[in-house]
Design a protein around this motif. Structure first.
Motif, PDB file in Angstrom:
ATOM      1  N   SER A  35      42.485  37.739  38.875  1.00  0.00           N
ATOM      2  CA  SER A  35      42.652  36.761  38.402  1.00  0.00           C
ATOM      3  C   SER A  35      43.677  36.941  37.353  1.00  0.00           C
ATOM      4  O   SER A  35      43.037  37.509  36.317  1.00  0.00           O
ATOM      5  CB  SER A  35      41.466  36.242  37.411  1.00  0.00           C
ATOM      6  N   SER A  97      43.512  34.406  42.681  1.00  0.00           N
ATOM      7  CA  SER A  97      42.390  33.545  42.525  1.00  0.00           C
ATOM      8  C   SER A  97      42.929  32.156  41.218  1.00  0.00           C
ATOM      9  O   SER A  97      42.111  30.783  40.977  1.00  0.00           O
ATOM     10  CB  SER A  97      41.366  33.562  41.864  1.00  0.00           C
ATOM     11  N   THR A  99      41.765  31.708  38.772  1.00  0.00           N
ATOM     12  CA  THR A  99      40.644  31.504  37.885  1.00  0.00           C
ATOM     13  C   THR A  99      40.082  29.807  38.351  1.00  0.00           C
ATOM     14  O   THR A  99      39.688  29.138  37.460  1.00  0.00           O
ATOM     15  CB  THR A  99      40.144  31.350  36.517  1.00  0.00           C
ATOM     16  N   THR A 104      41.146  29.517  45.008  1.00  0.00           N
ATOM     17  CA  THR A 104      40.109  30.253  45.058  1.00  0.00           C
ATOM     18  C   THR A 104      39.887  30.549  46.813  1.00  0.00           C
ATOM     19  O   THR A 104      39.488  31.303  47.350  1.00  0.00           O
ATOM     20  CB  THR A 104      39.202  30.778  44.196  1.00  0.00           C
ATOM     21  N   ASP A 138      35.559  38.153  38.001  1.00  0.00           N
ATOM     22  CA  ASP A 138      34.263  37.449  36.474  1.00  0.00           C
ATOM     23  C   ASP A 138      33.485  36.244  37.965  1.00  0.00           C
ATOM     24  O   ASP A 138      33.817  36.218  38.916  1.00  0.00           O
ATOM     25  CB  ASP A 138      34.637  36.235  35.849  1.00  0.00           C
ATOM     26  N   GLU A 140      32.295  33.568  38.049  1.00  0.00           N
ATOM     27  CA  GLU A 140      32.380  32.174  38.562  1.00  0.00           C
ATOM     28  C   GLU A 140      33.560  32.290  40.275  1.00  0.00           C
ATOM     29  O   GLU A 140      32.961  31.694  40.517  1.00  0.00           O
ATOM     30  CB  GLU A 140      32.528  31.543  38.027  1.00  0.00           C
ATOM     31  N   ILE A 141      34.357  33.377  39.934  1.00  0.00           N
ATOM     32  CA  ILE A 141      35.114  33.329  40.564  1.00  0.00           C
ATOM     33  C   ILE A 141      34.450  34.141  42.071  1.00  0.00           C
ATOM     34  O   ILE A 141      34.884  33.736  43.467  1.00  0.00           O
ATOM     35  CB  ILE A 141      36.130  34.338  40.492  1.00  0.00           C
ATOM     36  N   ASP A 291      32.590  37.734  30.577  1.00  0.00           N
ATOM     37  CA  ASP A 291      33.735  37.716  31.722  1.00  0.00           C
ATOM     38  C   ASP A 291      34.761  38.813  30.921  1.00  0.00           C
ATOM     39  O   ASP A 291      34.876  38.813  29.900  1.00  0.00           O
ATOM     40  CB  ASP A 291      33.883  36.702  32.263  1.00  0.00           C
TER      41      ASP A 291
END
Length: 884
Positions: A35, A97, A99, A104, A138, A140-141, A291
């Protein structure tokens, strides 16, 4: 044509920033998802107020660049090592990514497709397939990566060698996925995807935070978490765990995350309220979860307030979870991070691999080929730009390439390897060791890796999973790397004290450790002497409690309507103690102990009884012996003058009996002094009751004799037949036998016995003679009182009889004293405890006996010893005639 069609479908619509690719070809390929960018930035310079965030360009989080270097350094080490994968080159691709979900997904698809192309669901025979993916900083990724990786699996049944013991699951991923950040949060609708987590177990982290809070007695805390799924899961978990361990929450705040420019104003207003609530709270400790980049968001807090905070330097003790790293966005370059000075961070255990510092030190945009990240990182970190030959002029500082990484603030870059970077380093080595073990056990699979059939390739990856689950090795720094049955690395957590200097440089001081492999009582260790607290606490250990601790001697009483950590301190009730701070209830001392004055300890009770060694006991003994000696002298005087009229008057034998009985009464008091024994307990009350009954009976007999003698002197009186020894002896014997019968019945039914009284006196264990049955004891006293009242009544009626030797008036006084003493004895006996009860009874015995001796015999002794001329018959007759 097929491949071209697939590529077209994968491209994002509209203009976008190209993906960074750090590419190194090899026999085995490892993919990485970082990220590195994805946050909005601005070109404005921060001065005294935080700048408005404008969507001018995407900005990197500079510190993430070390993660890239950690992966590249690990691959370089492995390729240069002859013991791991000899004759095999390890390659890697790294994608950003941003984020961002779409990018991603695209990066993950490219990793699964042909190099630098997006060709889902198609593999050419000559292409190298991806062996493993390291990524997801993190949750979410990680979830986005999981969504794509879970789709690409090949259901098949593969036999396992007999030594492994069975059949594997049918659904197998096409590659190995290692997560070095927060694990993805799965739900019921998300298919299960196997992954290996390089961060420490969450349960270990929770246990460590609880141990830290309890160690410092921080029971009143605040919690901040990011307003996302991972933050909500953290709050839900700690609410239960912390409450079970006696920790309460002053506040629970969720830090907002914005995705659109229109949300920024609301976010700042909400952040101002959160800041004021945190700073105004009585809780001095804040547990922060988030995160990797959350610390950069927390840095907004000091600049957000609805009140004037100019002169407020108040701070908190920040406790951060392992996911959080000390980071900043590029526009926060000059922001003060002093609020977090002295923070205690739980970090992934890390070391600085040998050679990593030199490897990082020599990174330079001019001599690094293939690194698609370094130029952007350099420009963002050093706030400069590289000249563009196509541009007429360059705005801003020119990047020379000679800038030093060690000069960057700690929130931008660190020369030492951080915990997340160390996890990436371990992840690469775990993959390499697994591939090495697979290649040495099944050499034929090596050939398959260069273009074998897809079925065989999937068998290769299944074998890799099987080995990686059971792998265990020592990395270059000597740390053991292995995974448990849940795919979590068996790693410890370092407890780090952040020391932030005025130039925003960071020094990490290791102050403790959370080691899951240690015994339970040694799993948590901390050295409080080396911790540096925020200057606001003046280097004193911070306190964080809703109520000051209840000191020993007090117990907690929860305030109605308040959390259980908010309570009043109440003094322990009588007979109970609390020997620790913050006890919920006081405990009762054993019968052999009593509470101290402060009610914080139990003190052994002293043994108490009326002994000859103490002043009271020896005093009473001396008084008893003194009166016994005086009684003996009186008896001797009477015996010596037994022929005189005053001795012969009123029945000489009764007088001698009374004196002997009084002597025994005085000596009877000695039975009550000393440690109670079985024999003394049997004799005490029985001897007392019988002897005193004989004494009172003698007094009664003497009184009756006086009355009868006067009545017999009248002419024609028939009372002469009653005057004599027979009547007096009958009175004494009959009255005494009744009391003796009562005492015999007492001893037969429930005799007195030695007893231990642990309750009457709070500080003493009383050794006493238990009377057995109280009813019989009061029967003895009542009978003795009845005789005394009869004697008093008769004597009172005969007190004025005209006789020089009339004893009635003296007996009246003696009985008055006797009755007064024993009437006052009853309430005194009932109101006193311990040895003083015995002392009251001894005093009553001595006082009543002395009253009889003094009132009856002192007038006679006066005449015998001092007025002998009155002690003759002629004198008595003349006196009587004068009275008539």
């Amino acid at each position: 044509m097929v491949c071209q069609a697939h590529i077209a479908k994968c491209r994002l619509q509209g203009p976008h920033r190209p993906l960074h690719i750090y590419h190194q070809p090899g026999d085995f390929i490892i993919g990485g998802i970082v990220s590195h960018g994805g946050f909005l930035s601005t070109s404005a310079t921060f001065m005294e107020e935080p700048p408005p965030v404008l969507p001018e360009e995407l900005v990197v989080v500079p510190k993430v660049y070390q993660h890239i270097l950690a992966l590249a350094f690990a691959v370089k080490e492995i390729n240069g090592c002859s013991h791991i994968l000899p004759n095999i080159t390890l390659g890697f691709h790294i994608y950003d990514s941003y984020t961002n979900a779409r990018k991603t997904y695209l990066a993950t698809l490219i990793l699964l497709s042909k190099l630098e192309k997006c060709v889902p669901n198609y593999v050419c025979d000559t292409e190298n397939n991806l062996t493993g993916v390291i990524g997801g900083l993190d949750s979410e990724i990680s979830f986005y990566v999981a969504t794509i990786l879970d789709i690409y699996k090949i259901p098949q049944e593969t036999d396992i060698p007999k030594s492994t013991g069975g059949i594997m699951d049918f659904s197998l991923t096409t590659c190995v996925w290692l997560v070095y950040g927060s694990a993805p949060v799965m739900n019921d609708k998300t298919p299960g995807l196997s992954f290996y987590q390089l961060t420490a177990q969450e349960s270990l982290q929770y246990e460590g935070i609880i141990s830290l809070l309890l160690h410092f007695k921080w029971t009143w805390i605040g919690v901040t978490a990011m307003d996302n799924t991972n933050g909500e899961r953290f709050v839900h978990t700690v609410l239960q765990l912390f409450s079970k361990n006696g920790i309460c929450f002053a506040f629970i705040e969720r830090i907002p995350i914005f995705s659109f420019l229109s949300e920024i104003k609301d976010m700042l207003q909400q952040g101002a309220k959160i800041h004021d609530k945190i700073m105004s709270s009585k809780a001095n400790v804040v547990v922060a979860n988030g995160d990797f980049y959350s610390m950069a968001i927390f840095k907004w807090l000091p600049y957000l307030s609805e009140h004037d905070m100019t002169n407020d330097v108040k701070s908190k003790v920040w406790i951060t979870t392992a996911e959080i790293e000390f980071t900043s966005f590029v526009y926060q370059r000059n922001w003060d991070s002093g609020l977090f000075n002295g923070a205690i961070a739980f970090e992934i255990h890390s070391r600085d691999p040998s050679g990593f510092h030199q490897y990082v030190e020599h990174r330079n945009p001019s001599n690094t080929d293939g690194d698609g990240f370094i130029r952007d990182f350099w420009q963002q970190a050093f706030d400069c730009v590289f000249p563009d030959i196509t541009a007429d002029q360059v705005e801003g500082n020119i990047c020379t390439g000679e800038e030093k990484l060690e000069n960057l603030p700690g929130s931008f870059f660190e020369m030492s390897m951080t915990g997340h970077s160390y996890s990436i380093h371990s992840a690469v080595y775990a993959m390499a060791h697994a591939l090495h073990a697979m290649s040495t056990s099944r050499p034929r699979h090596i050939g398959m890796a260069y273009g074998g059939r897809v079925k065989n390739q999937n068998q290769l990856f299944w074998q890799l999973h099987h080995i990686l689950r059971r792998i265990s090795f020592n990395n270059t720094e000597g740390d053991v790397v292995s995974f448990n049955k849940n795919g979590e690395i068996a790693s410890s957590l370092d407890i780090i004290n952040w020391i932030i200097f005025s130039n925003q440089s960071l020094r990490r001081v290791r102050v403790g450790k959370m080691d899951p492999g240690a015994p339970s009582d040694q799993a948590f260790t901390i050295d409080i002497e080396v911790i540096t607290w925020h200057s606001w606490f003046n280097q004193a250990r911070p306190l964080s409690a809703c109520t000051e601790s209840c000191q020993p001697g007090f117990s907690k009483k929860v305030k109605e309507g308040k959390p259980f950590c908010c309570y009043d301190c109440i003094l322990c009730p009588e007979g109970k103690i609390s020997n620790q701070e913050d006890m919920n209830d006081c405990t009762k001392c054993s019968d052999e102990n009593y509470p101290s004055k402060e009610r914080n300890i139990c003190i052994p009770k002293s043994i108490s009884f009326l002994s000859y060694e103490e002043p009271l006991g020896i005093s009473l003994a001396i008084v008893a012996l003194s009166f016994a000696f005086i009684t003996t002298l009186v008896l001797g005087t009477f015996l010596k003058n037994h022929k005189t009229p005053i001795v012969k008057a009123n029945n000489q034998n009764i007088t001698y009996t009374l004196l002997v009985t009084l002597l025994l009464c005085f000596l009877c008091a000695l039975l009550f002094i000393g440690q109670p024994k079985k024999m003394t307990c049997l004799l005490q009350q029985a001897a007392f009751g019988i002897i005193f009954s004989v004494a009172v009976s003698c007094v009664l007999a003497k009184t009756v004799t006086v009355v009868l003698a006067f009545m017999a002197t009248k002419p024609g009186s028939r009372m002469r037949m009653w005057v004599g020894k027979r009547l007096t002896n009958s009175i004494v014997i009959s009255c005494s036998l009744i009391q003796a019968g009562i005492c015999t019945l007492w001893l037969a039914i429930s005799p007195p016995f030695p007893d231990v009284d642990k309750h009457s006196m709070p500080e003493e264990i009383i050794l006493e003679c238990n009377v057995g049955t109280v009813i019989m004891f009061y029967c003895v006293l009542s009978y003795m009182g009845l005789l005394a009242i009869i004697s008093f009544t008769v004597a009172f009626l005969a007190r004025k009889l005209p006789d020089i030797f009339n004893e009635a008036k003296f007996i009246t006084f003696s009985m008055l004293v006797f009755c007064s003493v024993w009437l006052s004895f009853v309430p005194s006996y009932l109101s006193t405890k311990g040895k003083y009860t015995v002392a009251v009874e001894i005093f009553s015995i001595l006082a009543s006996s002395a009253g009889l001796l003094g009132c009856i015999f002192s007038p006679k002794c006066y005449i015998i010893l001092l007025r002998p001329e009155l002690n003759n018959r002629e004198q008595i007759i003349s006196i009587n005639k004068m009275k008539n």
